[in-house]
Scaffold this motif. Structure first.
Motif: not given
Ligand SMILES: [Zn+2]
Length: 147
Positions: A22-24, A43-55
């Protein structure tokens, strides 16, 4: 495109439909082929913290490891594109993912093929991991496997 490439690109595209991005707004899918023909996706798995997102590649390879198959990877397909667009340009793994793919490659003793595609279309770029991450540091440097 080889059958192996086509299979992995199609599986990666299916996985990208479940991207949590939802962020990128950039959906990525990855498909890992194992020695017995099993395909494991992520699948990519984003996070509101951005930095914790997983590719997507990291998610797929962690799943492979959870199945006890990390040494059995024979090829990887990766696709990506902006959500809602028909992007055709091939997307290649980020630097972190290249390093994680290298872990599987060295443990399995194979210079893995990496098939890269866009969200749609027939343009596929095929690389060996050693082209994407030359002179890689990995488990062999720490004595975990032979060179
Ligand atoms: Zn990545």
């Amino acid at each position: 495109m080889t059958d192996q490439a086509r299979t992995l690109i199609e599986a990666a595209r299916d996985a990208a439909k479940n991207a949590y991005a939802p962020y990128s707004n950039f959906a990525v899918g990855a498909a890992v082929l194992l020695g017995d023909g099993t395909v494991v996706t992520g699948a990519n798995f984003e996070n509101a913290s951005y930095g914790l997102s997983l590719c997507a590649e990291t998610v797929a390879l962690a799943t492979v490891n959870a199945q006890g198959r990390f040494r059995d990877v024979v090829a990887i397909g990766v696709i990506g594109g902006r959500i809602g667009h028909a992007d055709t340009a091939p997307v290649s793994p980020c630097g972190r993912c290249r390093q994680i793919i290298n872990e599987a490659a060295q443990l399995g003793g194979c210079d893995l093929p990496v098939y890269c595609g866009g969200a749609t279309g027939d343009r596929i770029a095929t690389y060996k991991l050693s082209e994407l991450l030359p002179h890689a540091f990995g488990p062999a440097d720490l004595g975990l496997v032979d060179r």
